[in-house]
Motif scaffolding. Structure first.
Motif, PDB file in Angstrom:
ATOM      1  N   SER A  90      24.565  24.450  67.508  1.00  0.00           N
ATOM      2  CA  SER A  90      25.079  23.940  67.972  1.00  0.00           C
ATOM      3  C   SER A  90      26.607  23.843  66.910  1.00  0.00           C
ATOM      4  O   SER A  90      28.036  23.648  67.325  1.00  0.00           O
ATOM      5  N   VAL A  91      26.618  23.796  65.679  1.00  0.00           N
ATOM      6  CA  VAL A  91      27.235  23.701  65.085  1.00  0.00           C
ATOM      7  C   VAL A  91      28.229  24.962  65.196  1.00  0.00           C
ATOM      8  O   VAL A  91      29.652  25.161  65.520  1.00  0.00           O
ATOM      9  N   LEU A  92      27.858  26.108  65.160  1.00  0.00           N
ATOM     10  CA  LEU A  92      28.356  27.318  65.459  1.00  0.00           C
ATOM     11  C   LEU A  92      29.379  27.699  66.329  1.00  0.00           C
ATOM     12  O   LEU A  92      30.716  27.606  66.765  1.00  0.00           O
ATOM     13  N   LEU A  93      28.857  26.656  68.166  1.00  0.00           N
ATOM     14  CA  LEU A  93      29.269  26.681  69.343  1.00  0.00           C
ATOM     15  C   LEU A  93      30.246  25.770  69.264  1.00  0.00           C
ATOM     16  O   LEU A  93      31.737  25.877  69.121  1.00  0.00           O
ATOM     17  N   MET A  94      30.393  24.639  68.042  1.00  0.00           N
ATOM     18  CA  MET A  94      31.432  23.655  68.330  1.00  0.00           C
ATOM     19  C   MET A  94      32.759  23.919  67.339  1.00  0.00           C
ATOM     20  O   MET A  94      33.543  23.981  67.817  1.00  0.00           O
ATOM     21  N   GLU A  95      32.658  25.249  66.257  1.00  0.00           N
ATOM     22  CA  GLU A  95      33.601  25.245  65.021  1.00  0.00           C
ATOM     23  C   GLU A  95      34.321  26.237  66.174  1.00  0.00           C
ATOM     24  O   GLU A  95      34.990  26.696  65.267  1.00  0.00           O
ATOM     25  N   LYS A  96      33.735  27.444  67.071  1.00  0.00           N
ATOM     26  CA  LYS A  96      34.422  28.084  67.261  1.00  0.00           C
ATOM     27  C   LYS A  96      35.361  27.271  68.975  1.00  0.00           C
ATOM     28  O   LYS A  96      35.451  28.116  69.676  1.00  0.00           O
ATOM     29  N   ASN A  97      35.653  26.629  69.067  1.00  0.00           N
ATOM     30  CA  ASN A  97      35.565  25.262  69.830  1.00  0.00           C
ATOM     31  C   ASN A  97      35.066  24.922  71.593  1.00  0.00           C
ATOM     32  O   ASN A  97      35.629  24.996  72.760  1.00  0.00           O
ATOM     33  N   ARG A  98      33.808  25.990  71.503  1.00  0.00           N
ATOM     34  CA  ARG A  98      33.068  25.894  72.920  1.00  0.00           C
ATOM     35  C   ARG A  98      32.258  24.487  73.042  1.00  0.00           C
ATOM     36  O   ARG A  98      31.052  24.583  72.973  1.00  0.00           O
ATOM     37  N   LEU A  99      33.311  22.983  72.642  1.00  0.00           N
ATOM     38  CA  LEU A  99      32.215  21.865  73.231  1.00  0.00           C
ATOM     39  C   LEU A  99      31.410  21.869  74.315  1.00  0.00           C
ATOM     40  O   LEU A  99      29.999  21.438  73.883  1.00  0.00           O
ATOM     41  N   ARG A 100      31.231  21.963  75.354  1.00  0.00           N
ATOM     42  CA  ARG A 100      30.765  22.268  76.204  1.00  0.00           C
ATOM     43  C   ARG A 100      29.424  23.164  75.832  1.00  0.00           C
ATOM     44  O   ARG A 100      28.210  22.245  75.766  1.00  0.00           O
ATOM     45  N   ALA A 101      29.229  23.519  75.820  1.00  0.00           N
ATOM     46  CA  ALA A 101      28.048  25.212  75.187  1.00  0.00           C
ATOM     47  C   ALA A 101      27.494  24.548  73.728  1.00  0.00           C
ATOM     48  O   ALA A 101      26.260  24.064  74.259  1.00  0.00           O
ATOM     49  N   GLY A 102      28.105  23.570  73.540  1.00  0.00           N
ATOM     50  CA  GLY A 102      27.150  23.127  72.588  1.00  0.00           C
ATOM     51  C   GLY A 102      26.811  21.779  72.933  1.00  0.00           C
ATOM     52  O   GLY A 102      25.436  22.037  71.980  1.00  0.00           O
ATOM     53  N   HIS A 103      27.619  20.870  73.512  1.00  0.00           N
ATOM     54  CA  HIS A 103      26.822  19.757  74.216  1.00  0.00           C
ATOM     55  C   HIS A 103      25.491  20.275  74.934  1.00  0.00           C
ATOM     56  O   HIS A 103      24.503  19.573  74.672  1.00  0.00           O
ATOM     57  N   GLU A 104      25.940  20.953  75.438  1.00  0.00           N
ATOM     58  CA  GLU A 104      23.925  21.611  76.429  1.00  0.00           C
ATOM     59  C   GLU A 104      23.540  21.988  74.688  1.00  0.00           C
ATOM     60  O   GLU A 104      21.986  21.956  75.506  1.00  0.00           O
ATOM     61  N   PHE A 105      23.474  22.746  74.093  1.00  0.00           N
ATOM     62  CA  PHE A 105      22.122  22.844  73.061  1.00  0.00           C
ATOM     63  C   PHE A 105      21.622  21.114  72.880  1.00  0.00           C
ATOM     64  O   PHE A 105      20.473  21.793  72.261  1.00  0.00           O
ATOM     65  N   LEU A 106      22.553  20.982  72.449  1.00  0.00           N
ATOM     66  CA  LEU A 106      22.202  19.638  71.739  1.00  0.00           C
ATOM     67  C   LEU A 106      21.749  17.983  72.928  1.00  0.00           C
ATOM     68  O   LEU A 106      20.495  18.020  73.037  1.00  0.00           O
ATOM     69  N   LYS A 107      21.784  18.406  74.308  1.00  0.00           N
ATOM     70  CA  LYS A 107      20.855  17.993  75.592  1.00  0.00           C
ATOM     71  C   LYS A 107      19.326  19.117  75.192  1.00  0.00           C
ATOM     72  O   LYS A 107      18.158  18.233  74.749  1.00  0.00           O
ATOM     73  N   LYS A 108      19.337  20.159  75.044  1.00  0.00           N
ATOM     74  CA  LYS A 108      18.083  20.890  75.076  1.00  0.00           C
ATOM     75  C   LYS A 108      17.457  20.147  73.668  1.00  0.00           C
ATOM     76  O   LYS A 108      15.950  19.953  73.358  1.00  0.00           O
ATOM     77  N   ILE A 109      17.591  19.621  72.134  1.00  0.00           N
ATOM     78  CA  ILE A 109      16.925  19.222  71.603  1.00  0.00           C
ATOM     79  C   ILE A 109      16.606  17.619  71.931  1.00  0.00           C
ATOM     80  O   ILE A 109      15.227  17.263  71.537  1.00  0.00           O
ATOM     81  N   VAL A 110      17.266  17.157  72.508  1.00  0.00           N
ATOM     82  CA  VAL A 110      16.972  15.896  73.381  1.00  0.00           C
ATOM     83  C   VAL A 110      15.333  15.569  73.863  1.00  0.00           C
ATOM     84  O   VAL A 110      15.192  15.436  73.998  1.00  0.00           O
ATOM     85  N   VAL A 111      15.809  17.029  74.755  1.00  0.00           N
ATOM     86  CA  VAL A 111      14.008  17.256  75.660  1.00  0.00           C
ATOM     87  C   VAL A 111      13.384  17.961  75.081  1.00  0.00           C
ATOM     88  O   VAL A 111      11.836  16.945  75.301  1.00  0.00           O
ATOM     89  N   GLU A 112      13.689  18.126  73.548  1.00  0.00           N
ATOM     90  CA  GLU A 112      12.933  18.325  72.306  1.00  0.00           C
ATOM     91  C   GLU A 112      11.994  17.537  72.100  1.00  0.00           C
ATOM     92  O   GLU A 112      10.532  17.105  72.099  1.00  0.00           O
ATOM     93  N   ILE A 113      13.089  17.072  71.307  1.00  0.00           N
ATOM     94  CA  ILE A 113      12.165  15.263  71.412  1.00  0.00           C
ATOM     95  C   ILE A 113      11.635  14.477  71.976  1.00  0.00           C
ATOM     96  O   ILE A 113      10.556  14.009  71.390  1.00  0.00           O
ATOM     97  N   GLU A 114      12.395  14.443  73.183  1.00  0.00           N
ATOM     98  CA  GLU A 114      11.219  13.876  74.349  1.00  0.00           C
ATOM     99  C   GLU A 114      10.069  14.497  74.732  1.00  0.00           C
ATOM    100  O   GLU A 114       8.459  13.696  74.137  1.00  0.00           O
ATOM    101  N   GLY A 115       9.531  15.492  74.188  1.00  0.00           N
ATOM    102  CA  GLY A 115       8.551  16.375  74.539  1.00  0.00           C
ATOM    103  C   GLY A 115       7.692  15.298  73.119  1.00  0.00           C
ATOM    104  O   GLY A 115       6.624  16.316  73.119  1.00  0.00           O
ATOM    105  N   MET A 116       8.357  16.117  71.848  1.00  0.00           N
ATOM    106  CA  MET A 116       7.160  15.888  70.552  1.00  0.00           C
ATOM    107  C   MET A 116       7.191  14.122  70.936  1.00  0.00           C
ATOM    108  O   MET A 116       5.921  13.472  70.683  1.00  0.00           O
ATOM    109  N   SER A 117       8.152  13.002  71.566  1.00  0.00           N
ATOM    110  CA  SER A 117       7.566  11.918  71.087  1.00  0.00           C
ATOM    111  C   SER A 117       6.117  11.457  71.886  1.00  0.00           C
ATOM    112  O   SER A 117       5.434  11.065  72.276  1.00  0.00           O
ATOM    113  N   PHE A 118       6.611  11.922  73.538  1.00  0.00           N
ATOM    114  CA  PHE A 118       4.740  12.218  74.249  1.00  0.00           C
ATOM    115  C   PHE A 118       3.896  12.510  73.711  1.00  0.00           C
ATOM    116  O   PHE A 118       2.424  12.633  74.162  1.00  0.00           O
TER     117      PHE A 118
END
Length: 190
Positions: A90-118
């Motif tokens: 996500s950091v690398l994508l943001m540095e390359k000005n790819r905000l939407r793609a970086g945001h998608e990786f962040l959403k995937k992390i949230v899904v991983e966190i949900e899985g760990m939580s459950f």
């Protein structure tokens, strides 16, 4: 101007993500909570959707680090590695000005966190849902209405109201009506 703004947004989110990644690597619960709170506040001010995920991730990871039964679990090391890899991507994508793609990786992390939580069923509500309420409370504390706070964060309005009532946050911060805000703005710029 739009390109410049997008570049500035990407750079700002990239810097915040780097801080988040470092705080998680160092297992700094305090820093993670601070990043979560600041990102939620900036969500209201700047309106950058990726900041919601940053806030959710930071707060959720801080909660996991507070629970030894999670950090000692077999799944923890794989989870931690995957989160750090996705944060770096996500950091690398943001540095390359790819905000939407970086945001998608962040959403995937949230899904991983949900899985760990459950998968560690000791939570009454998922860690991410608790993080949404915390983020919404931060947004509310910085002047948004209850409804706007819930809308921006995806938190349940009724759960947010309950949380604010229990924490007495409503006594510490007071929202202003539109008229009060306009009057204040006129006073400031006279």
């Amino acid at each position: 101007i739009v390109l410049l703004n997008k570049k500035l947004v990407s750079q700002g989110v990239s810097q915040t993500l780097s801080l988040l990644k470092n705080a998680f690597e160092q297992e700094s619960i305090k820093e993670l909570k601070e990043i979560g709170a600041e990102s939620a506040s900036e969500l209201l001010i700047k309106g950058i959707p990726a900041l919601l995920e940053v806030s959710l991730i930071a707060y959720s990871l801080s909660k996991f680090l507070e629970k030894p039964y999670i950090t000692r679990a077999r799944k923890w090391n794989g989870f931690r590695k995957k989160v750090l890899e996705r944060l770096e991507k996500s950091v690398l994508l943001m540095e390359k000005n790819r905000l939407r793609a970086g945001h998608e990786f962040l959403k995937k992390i949230v899904v991983e966190i949900e899985g760990m939580s459950f998968s560690h069923g000791r939570f009454v509500a998922s860690t991410v849902e608790k993080a949404r309420i915390k983020a919404a409370a931060q947004v509310y504390a910085h002047g948004a209405s209850l409804g706007k706070s819930a809308e921006l964060t995806g938190a349940s309005k009724s759960e947010l109201a309950k949380y604010i009532g229990i924490t007495r946050l409503h006594e510490k911060y007071r929202t202003m009506s539109v008229r009060e805000r306009l009057d204040l703005a006129e006073e400031l710029f006279e």
